[in-house]
Design an enzyme around this catalytic site. Sequence first.
Site, PDB file in Angstrom:
ATOM      1  N   ASN A  11       0.885  -1.177   0.216  1.00  0.00           N
ATOM      2  CA  ASN A  11      -0.125   0.084  -0.370  1.00  0.00           C
ATOM      3  C   ASN A  11       1.281   1.959  -0.310  1.00  0.00           C
ATOM      4  O   ASN A  11       1.740   1.688   1.069  1.00  0.00           O
ATOM      5  CB  ASN A  11      -1.291  -0.071   1.645  1.00  0.00           C
ATOM      6  CG  ASN A  11      -1.553   1.125   0.941  1.00  0.00           C
ATOM      7  OD1 ASN A  11      -1.336   2.814   1.009  1.00  0.00           O
ATOM      8  ND2 ASN A  11      -3.008   1.216   1.559  1.00  0.00           N
ATOM      9  N   ASP A  13      -0.118   4.362  -0.305  1.00  0.00           N
ATOM     10  CA  ASP A  13      -0.804   5.883   0.062  1.00  0.00           C
ATOM     11  C   ASP A  13       0.442   6.759   0.802  1.00  0.00           C
ATOM     12  O   ASP A  13      -0.001   8.021   0.641  1.00  0.00           O
ATOM     13  CB  ASP A  13      -2.048   5.810   1.157  1.00  0.00           C
ATOM     14  CG  ASP A  13      -2.967   4.620   0.300  1.00  0.00           C
ATOM     15  OD1 ASP A  13      -3.017   4.503  -1.084  1.00  0.00           O
ATOM     16  OD2 ASP A  13      -4.216   4.591   0.888  1.00  0.00           O
ATOM     17  N   HIS A  14       1.099   6.430   1.718  1.00  0.00           N
ATOM     18  CA  HIS A  14       1.536   7.312   2.817  1.00  0.00           C
ATOM     19  C   HIS A  14       3.037   7.923   1.450  1.00  0.00           C
ATOM     20  O   HIS A  14       3.456   8.866   2.329  1.00  0.00           O
ATOM     21  CB  HIS A  14       2.469   6.928   3.794  1.00  0.00           C
ATOM     22  CG  HIS A  14       1.374   6.670   4.672  1.00  0.00           C
ATOM     23  ND1 HIS A  14      -0.127   7.545   4.448  1.00  0.00           N
ATOM     24  CD2 HIS A  14       0.705   5.355   5.593  1.00  0.00           C
ATOM     25  CE1 HIS A  14      -1.366   6.717   5.613  1.00  0.00           C
ATOM     26  NE2 HIS A  14      -0.529   5.452   5.729  1.00  0.00           N
ATOM     27  N   HIS A  56      -5.772   3.879  -1.822  1.00  0.00           N
ATOM     28  CA  HIS A  56      -6.819   4.130  -1.262  1.00  0.00           C
ATOM     29  C   HIS A  56      -7.589   5.512  -2.090  1.00  0.00           C
ATOM     30  O   HIS A  56      -6.569   6.900  -1.372  1.00  0.00           O
ATOM     31  CB  HIS A  56      -6.695   4.190   0.123  1.00  0.00           C
ATOM     32  CG  HIS A  56      -8.206   4.659   0.522  1.00  0.00           C
ATOM     33  ND1 HIS A  56      -8.734   4.521   1.763  1.00  0.00           N
ATOM     34  CD2 HIS A  56      -8.999   5.200   0.247  1.00  0.00           C
ATOM     35  CE1 HIS A  56      -8.788   5.127   2.271  1.00  0.00           C
ATOM     36  NE2 HIS A  56     -10.064   4.790   1.113  1.00  0.00           N
ATOM     37  N   ARG A  58      -9.327   8.193  -0.963  1.00  0.00           N
ATOM     38  CA  ARG A  58     -10.359   8.377  -0.050  1.00  0.00           C
ATOM     39  C   ARG A  58     -11.501  10.086  -0.799  1.00  0.00           C
ATOM     40  O   ARG A  58     -10.144  10.582  -1.567  1.00  0.00           O
ATOM     41  CB  ARG A  58      -9.176   9.217   0.745  1.00  0.00           C
ATOM     42  CG  ARG A  58      -9.145   8.127   1.856  1.00  0.00           C
ATOM     43  CD  ARG A  58      -8.092   8.286   3.170  1.00  0.00           C
ATOM     44  NE  ARG A  58      -9.029   8.885   3.447  1.00  0.00           N
ATOM     45  CZ  ARG A  58      -9.165   7.569   4.921  1.00  0.00           C
ATOM     46  NH1 ARG A  58      -8.276   6.633   5.054  1.00  0.00           N
ATOM     47  NH2 ARG A  58     -10.479   8.264   5.463  1.00  0.00           N
ATOM     48  N   ARG A  62      -7.133  13.122   0.483  1.00  0.00           N
ATOM     49  CA  ARG A  62      -5.830  13.628   2.105  1.00  0.00           C
ATOM     50  C   ARG A  62      -4.602  13.122   1.483  1.00  0.00           C
ATOM     51  O   ARG A  62      -2.995  13.568   1.363  1.00  0.00           O
ATOM     52  CB  ARG A  62      -5.590  13.088   3.333  1.00  0.00           C
ATOM     53  CG  ARG A  62      -5.906  11.961   3.218  1.00  0.00           C
ATOM     54  CD  ARG A  62      -5.889  11.279   4.612  1.00  0.00           C
ATOM     55  NE  ARG A  62      -7.310  11.639   5.224  1.00  0.00           N
ATOM     56  CZ  ARG A  62      -8.200  10.190   5.975  1.00  0.00           C
ATOM     57  NH1 ARG A  62      -7.244   9.848   6.797  1.00  0.00           N
ATOM     58  NH2 ARG A  62      -9.295  10.927   6.183  1.00  0.00           N
ATOM     59  N   GLU A  83      -8.791   0.525  -3.334  1.00  0.00           N
ATOM     60  CA  GLU A  83      -9.023   1.073  -2.062  1.00  0.00           C
ATOM     61  C   GLU A  83     -10.189   2.193  -2.450  1.00  0.00           C
ATOM     62  O   GLU A  83     -10.012   3.091  -2.697  1.00  0.00           O
ATOM     63  CB  GLU A  83      -8.095   0.862  -0.928  1.00  0.00           C
ATOM     64  CG  GLU A  83      -8.756   0.320   0.245  1.00  0.00           C
ATOM     65  CD  GLU A  83      -7.752   0.875   1.445  1.00  0.00           C
ATOM     66  OE1 GLU A  83      -6.489   0.259   0.950  1.00  0.00           O
ATOM     67  OE2 GLU A  83      -8.344   1.270   2.610  1.00  0.00           O
ATOM     68  N   THR A 114     -17.830  -2.407  14.715  1.00  0.00           N
ATOM     69  CA  THR A 114     -17.434  -2.253  15.969  1.00  0.00           C
ATOM     70  C   THR A 114     -16.083  -1.717  15.977  1.00  0.00           C
ATOM     71  O   THR A 114     -15.062  -1.378  16.281  1.00  0.00           O
ATOM     72  CB  THR A 114     -17.203  -2.929  17.084  1.00  0.00           C
ATOM     73  OG1 THR A 114     -18.063  -4.414  16.240  1.00  0.00           O
ATOM     74  CG2 THR A 114     -18.311  -3.277  18.287  1.00  0.00           C
ATOM     75  N   GLU A 164     -11.118  -8.989   3.322  1.00  0.00           N
ATOM     76  CA  GLU A 164      -9.805  -8.413   3.705  1.00  0.00           C
ATOM     77  C   GLU A 164     -10.285  -8.689   5.492  1.00  0.00           C
ATOM     78  O   GLU A 164     -10.591  -7.730   5.449  1.00  0.00           O
ATOM     79  CB  GLU A 164      -9.007  -7.339   2.352  1.00  0.00           C
ATOM     80  CG  GLU A 164      -7.821  -6.661   3.898  1.00  0.00           C
ATOM     81  CD  GLU A 164      -7.222  -5.704   3.492  1.00  0.00           C
ATOM     82  OE1 GLU A 164      -7.255  -5.822   1.913  1.00  0.00           O
ATOM     83  OE2 GLU A 164      -7.052  -4.908   3.972  1.00  0.00           O
ATOM     84  N   HIS A 204      -3.909  -3.907   7.908  1.00  0.00           N
ATOM     85  CA  HIS A 204      -4.228  -2.871   8.711  1.00  0.00           C
ATOM     86  C   HIS A 204      -2.896  -3.337  10.066  1.00  0.00           C
ATOM     87  O   HIS A 204      -3.516  -4.134   9.981  1.00  0.00           O
ATOM     88  CB  HIS A 204      -5.215  -2.509   8.945  1.00  0.00           C
ATOM     89  CG  HIS A 204      -5.975  -1.387   9.532  1.00  0.00           C
ATOM     90  ND1 HIS A 204      -5.691   0.440   8.775  1.00  0.00           N
ATOM     91  CD2 HIS A 204      -5.142  -0.441  10.434  1.00  0.00           C
ATOM     92  CE1 HIS A 204      -6.489   0.878   9.331  1.00  0.00           C
ATOM     93  NE2 HIS A 204      -5.257   0.620  11.021  1.00  0.00           N
ATOM     94  N   GLY A 205      -2.007  -2.167   9.660  1.00  0.00           N
ATOM     95  CA  GLY A 205      -1.584  -2.420  10.845  1.00  0.00           C
ATOM     96  C   GLY A 205       0.170  -2.867  11.726  1.00  0.00           C
ATOM     97  O   GLY A 205       0.537  -3.849  11.848  1.00  0.00           O
ATOM     98  N   GLY A 226       1.292  -1.539   4.061  1.00  0.00           N
ATOM     99  CA  GLY A 226       1.563  -0.366   3.894  1.00  0.00           C
ATOM    100  C   GLY A 226       2.952   1.329   5.333  1.00  0.00           C
ATOM    101  O   GLY A 226       3.848   1.082   4.503  1.00  0.00           O
TER     102      GLY A 226
HETATM  103  N1  PXP Z   1      -5.487  -2.391   4.726  1.00  0.00           N
HETATM  104  C1  PXP Z   1      -7.029  -1.913   4.550  1.00  0.00           C
HETATM  105  C2  PXP Z   1      -8.283  -1.902   4.201  1.00  0.00           C
HETATM  106  C3  PXP Z   1      -6.352  -0.428   5.265  1.00  0.00           C
HETATM  107  O1  PXP Z   1      -7.387   0.279   4.913  1.00  0.00           O
HETATM  108  C4  PXP Z   1      -5.091   0.446   4.910  1.00  0.00           C
HETATM  109  C5  PXP Z   1      -4.661   0.977   5.750  1.00  0.00           C
HETATM  110  O2  PXP Z   1      -4.797   2.608   4.046  1.00  0.00           O
HETATM  111  C6  PXP Z   1      -4.142  -1.341   4.861  1.00  0.00           C
HETATM  112  C7  PXP Z   1      -4.441  -1.949   4.706  1.00  0.00           C
HETATM  113  C8  PXP Z   1      -2.828  -1.008   5.008  1.00  0.00           C
HETATM  114  O3  PXP Z   1      -2.442  -0.704   6.902  1.00  0.00           O
HETATM  115  P1  PXP Z   1      -1.411  -0.233   7.554  1.00  0.00           P
HETATM  116  O4  PXP Z   1      -0.612   0.616   6.694  1.00  0.00           O
HETATM  117  O5  PXP Z   1      -1.656   0.038   8.469  1.00  0.00           O
HETATM  118  O6  PXP Z   1       0.178  -1.547   6.971  1.00  0.00           O
END
Ligand code: PXP
Length: 254
Positions: A11, A13-14, A56, A58, A62, A83, A114, A164, A204-205, A226
């Site tokens: 990912n 994005d950053h 992603h 958005r 952003r 995404e 939740t 996912e 995620h994370g 990401g």
């Molecule tokens: N999967 C989804 C659905 C996400 O929204 C994100 C964050 O943009 C990621 C994976 C990747 O998460 P991370 O940047 O924490 O690795």
Amino acid sequence: MSSQHILLGVNIDHSATVRQARYRENPLDRGRMVEPDPVDYALAAQRAGADAITLHLREDRRHIQDSDVYRMIEMIQVPMNLEMAATDEMVKVALEVKPATVLLVPESREEVTTEGGLDIVTHRSRVASVISAMKENGIATSLFIDPDFAQIDASAELGAEYVELHTGAFANAYYGPDMEQELDKLKHGAVRAHEAGLKVNAGHGINYANIKHAREIPWVHEMNIGHSIVSRSLFVGVDEAVREMKALMNGVYR
Ligand code: PXP
């Protein structure tokens, strides 16, 4: 299934977050120096072995901009995973760009379960209509959901190709007493999804530490990672950051 071979979706994005921190107000198309370019980042990740590129778009733009998505699809050879929220605006972009996969995520509070996945049970009809629009255009749909049986079953009923599983709660619990419990939820969710005929992704994370346990989740086809990879690439470069994560995901410790 720790012997599985897990693919890596990077990912990016950053890399765009860093660009936007400096160049938010500047048009990106005037040939001036605008860095870093997320397309270049994606190409470097691809050269290092990324199996897919996720970005992603958005609603508030952003980080990733529309022009990034259109440039990216022309440049990368690995599958693009777009995404996005399940909105008309994003569906229009997806149908123009035709990524390999769209990954539907919540964008507003009301769409969130939740733990933070998309609430498929509540938003059934909207999600169903996006899945069928994508199918008609040869695009697979992945649903970002909590490892919750009701969400998994609804995803299968609606005909999504992938889910996912949201690994955020596990990542947040990683250094605390609830880690095993969160990991178990993901393991059970993955089995349920696999048995329902869904392909299982996770994300995620996930980072260079918790991957050691995240990779125990069975049936995982691909992980989307990401923040951790982009961060590590500041120190070791994109190539090394991607290679290291791929090695850790598949149990090769160096
Ligand atoms: N999967 C989804 C659905 C996400 O929204 C994100 C964050 O943009 C990621 C994976 C990747 O998460 P991370 O940047 O924490 O690795």
